[in-house]
Design a protein around this motif. Structure first.
Motif, short mmCIF file in Angstrom:
data_model
loop_
_atom_site.label_atom_id
_atom_site.label_comp_id
_atom_site.label_asym_id
_atom_site.label_seq_id
_atom_site.Cartn_x
_atom_site.Cartn_y
_atom_site.Cartn_z
N GLY A 237 0.71 -1.17 -0.04
CA GLY A 237 0.00 -0.02 -0.13
C GLY A 237 0.75 1.08 0.02
O GLY A 237 2.06 1.24 -0.20
N VAL A 238 0.30 2.50 0.47
CA VAL A 238 0.77 3.86 0.54
C VAL A 238 1.43 3.93 1.84
O VAL A 238 2.37 4.45 1.93
N GLY A 239 0.65 3.57 2.86
CA GLY A 239 1.01 3.95 4.18
C GLY A 239 0.99 5.43 4.37
O GLY A 239 0.26 6.25 3.41
N PHE A 240 1.77 6.14 5.27
CA PHE A 240 1.73 7.51 5.68
C PHE A 240 2.75 8.30 4.66
O PHE A 240 3.93 7.51 4.25
N VAL A 241 2.43 9.21 4.18
CA VAL A 241 3.29 9.79 3.19
C VAL A 241 3.87 11.27 3.71
O VAL A 241 3.25 12.16 4.19
N PRO A 242 5.10 11.36 3.83
CA PRO A 242 5.83 12.47 4.29
C PRO A 242 5.66 13.53 3.54
O PRO A 242 5.42 13.52 2.24
N LEU A 243 5.84 14.89 4.17
CA LEU A 243 5.42 16.08 3.42
C LEU A 243 6.58 16.41 2.31
O LEU A 243 6.06 16.86 1.38
N GLU A 244 7.70 15.86 2.39
CA GLU A 244 8.76 16.19 1.39
C GLU A 244 8.40 15.11 0.07
O GLU A 244 8.93 15.77 -1.05
N ASN A 245 7.34 14.14 0.23
CA ASN A 245 7.13 13.36 -1.00
C ASN A 245 5.99 14.16 -1.88
O ASN A 245 5.52 13.50 -2.94
N ILE A 246 5.46 15.25 -1.23
CA ILE A 246 4.29 15.76 -1.87
C ILE A 246 4.69 16.77 -3.07
O ILE A 246 5.82 17.57 -3.15
N VAL A 247 4.28 16.27 -4.18
CA VAL A 247 4.75 17.14 -5.28
C VAL A 247 3.74 18.41 -5.65
O VAL A 247 4.20 19.36 -6.11
N GLY A 248 2.52 18.19 -5.75
CA GLY A 248 1.62 19.48 -5.91
C GLY A 248 0.29 19.14 -5.77
O GLY A 248 -0.29 18.14 -5.57
N ARG A 249 -0.59 20.10 -5.92
CA ARG A 249 -2.17 19.93 -5.95
C ARG A 249 -2.74 19.95 -7.32
O ARG A 249 -2.41 20.63 -8.18
N ALA A 250 -3.89 19.27 -7.49
CA ALA A 250 -4.46 19.09 -8.69
C ALA A 250 -5.69 19.90 -8.76
O ALA A 250 -6.57 19.69 -7.81
N ASP A 251 -5.79 20.77 -9.42
CA ASP A 251 -6.85 21.98 -9.32
C ASP A 251 -7.87 21.77 -10.60
O ASP A 251 -8.98 22.14 -10.35
N ARG A 252 -7.16 21.44 -11.90
CA ARG A 252 -8.57 21.60 -12.83
C ARG A 252 -7.71 20.30 -13.96
O ARG A 252 -6.77 20.10 -14.40
N ILE A 253 -8.83 19.75 -14.54
CA ILE A 253 -8.67 18.94 -15.67
C ILE A 253 -8.42 19.65 -16.84
O ILE A 253 -9.50 20.67 -17.41
N MET A 254 -7.51 19.51 -17.80
CA MET A 254 -7.41 20.27 -18.96
C MET A 254 -8.02 19.59 -20.15
O MET A 254 -8.27 20.03 -21.28
N PHE A 255 -7.92 18.15 -20.17
CA PHE A 255 -8.33 17.35 -21.31
C PHE A 255 -8.74 15.99 -20.70
O PHE A 255 -8.32 15.56 -19.85
N SER A 256 -9.62 15.31 -21.49
CA SER A 256 -9.97 13.89 -21.02
C SER A 256 -10.39 13.23 -22.28
O SER A 256 -11.03 13.54 -23.31
N SER A 257 -9.97 11.74 -22.30
CA SER A 257 -10.23 11.16 -23.44
C SER A 257 -10.55 9.48 -22.71
O SER A 257 -10.02 9.20 -21.89
N SER A 261 -6.08 5.73 -26.76
CA SER A 261 -5.13 6.69 -26.97
C SER A 261 -5.77 8.32 -26.97
O SER A 261 -7.19 8.12 -27.33
N MET A 262 -5.27 9.00 -26.80
CA MET A 262 -5.60 10.31 -26.87
C MET A 262 -5.75 10.86 -28.64
O MET A 262 -6.56 11.78 -28.57
N LEU A 263 -5.35 10.04 -29.40
CA LEU A 263 -5.33 10.48 -30.62
C LEU A 263 -6.69 9.91 -31.25
O LEU A 263 -7.16 10.38 -32.40
N TYR A 264 -7.80 8.94 -30.50
CA TYR A 264 -8.98 8.77 -30.90
C TYR A 264 -9.92 9.85 -30.42
O TYR A 264 -10.73 9.80 -29.42
N PHE A 265 -10.10 10.79 -31.34
CA PHE A 265 -10.88 12.23 -30.91
C PHE A 265 -12.37 11.82 -30.73
O PHE A 265 -13.00 12.62 -30.18
N TRP A 266 -12.80 10.64 -31.23
CA TRP A 266 -14.26 10.35 -31.08
C TRP A 266 -14.44 9.92 -29.58
O TRP A 266 -15.64 9.64 -29.24
N THR A 267 -13.53 9.49 -28.85
CA THR A 267 -13.49 9.12 -27.46
C THR A 267 -13.22 10.40 -26.47
O THR A 267 -13.20 10.03 -25.43
#
Length: 278
Positions: A237-257, A261-267
């Protein structure tokens, strides 16, 4: 001779332009935002397989985990952030640091594998976290829950890995409608978000986890389909996560498929483009 000199100069200028572009992109990725594809269904329905977002590295400041990692299995490339910034590893000090808030959707590095994970921050240092009959308890108090209907998706392969969803309504067969109960969970402080339920399993009833100083407790919104802090690192599993391991916050989805593959534009899921993450 002049033509050869001109051609060589043109090639050199092109190479310089590419190098400068890569340097600028590297600096931008290191200091400000990191791209992230959602590979699994552990955060449904907040985040779906195939969502693409940028991680805000400025949200909590910088540690060794803020340095970029490059993993391209097809070409045998596996360069971790500690390969770039290993000299900074082992310190809970963050440059321009600020404290993550309960309820944030956070990208962090797994404490042992170094792979990037994305989960919701549930437990802060000193908190006591426990699941009882599928209900999250924080410091002995159950969180508020209210019904939010049913989450529906098609039972089929999802994303580049071809993962299939788990369904509360059992085996529905290829192309069938896969259902999960949807609830709105309210955390202390008032943050609300959707969670999904699939079945009753061992992770619905846990011991009390006391979050150590300088560490955090994370869970997926798709509670019965998430490898998170409820399982210790030595058990996969993940267990406890130290502060130093945090990369950042996810605020907004930019694109979704929804396709392989992202090339399948119909999806493409146009309704999720630029959608805020709650």
């Amino acid at each position: 001779m002049a033509e050869k000199t001109s051609a060589l100069h043109s090639v050199l200028e092109t190479i310089k332009t590419i190098v400068y572009a890569l340097l600028i992109a590297g600096i931008f990725r290191t200091l400000f935002f990191q791209p992230f594809w959602i590979p699994s269904g552990s955060m449904k329905d907040t985040l779906l397989i195939g969502d693409f977002l940028f991680v805000n590295k400025m949200a909590y400041g910088y540690s060794y985990a803020s340095c970029p990692s490059i993993v391209i299995p097809r070409f045998g490339v596996d360069v971790g952030s500690d390969d770039f910034c290993g000299w900074a590893k082992g310190s809970d000090k963050r440059l321009f640091g600020s404290t993550p808030e309960r309820g944030d959707v956070v990208v962090f590095q797994h404490p042992t594998s170094g792979r990037d994970f994305i989960k919701r921050l549930i437990g802060l240092p000193g908190d006591r976290i426990q699941m009882k009959d599928g209900v999250l308890h924080i410091n002995e108090e159950p969180v508020q829950l209210r019904d939010a209907g049913i989450f529906r998706e098609t039972y089929e392969q999802q994303g580049p890995q071809g993962l299939r969803p788990r369904c509360e309504n059992g085996a529905v067969g290829e192309g069938g409608t896969c259902l999960k109960s949807r609830l709105i969970e309210t955390l202390p402080g008032g943050t609300e978000h959707a969670i999904l339920n699939i079945t009753t399993q061992s992770s619905d009833n846990t011991r009390v986890y006391t979050v150590p100083e300088g560490q955090f407790f994370f869970m997926g919104d798709n509670r019965d389909n998430s490898t998170d802090s409820r399982v210790p690192q030595n058990l996969g599993g993940v267990g406890f996560v130290p502060l130093e391991n945090i990369v950042g916050r996810a605020d907004r989805i930019m694109f979704s498929s929804a396709g392989r593959s992202m090339l399948y534009f119909w999806t493409w899921r146009a309704d999720r483009f630029f959608k805020g993450i709650e």
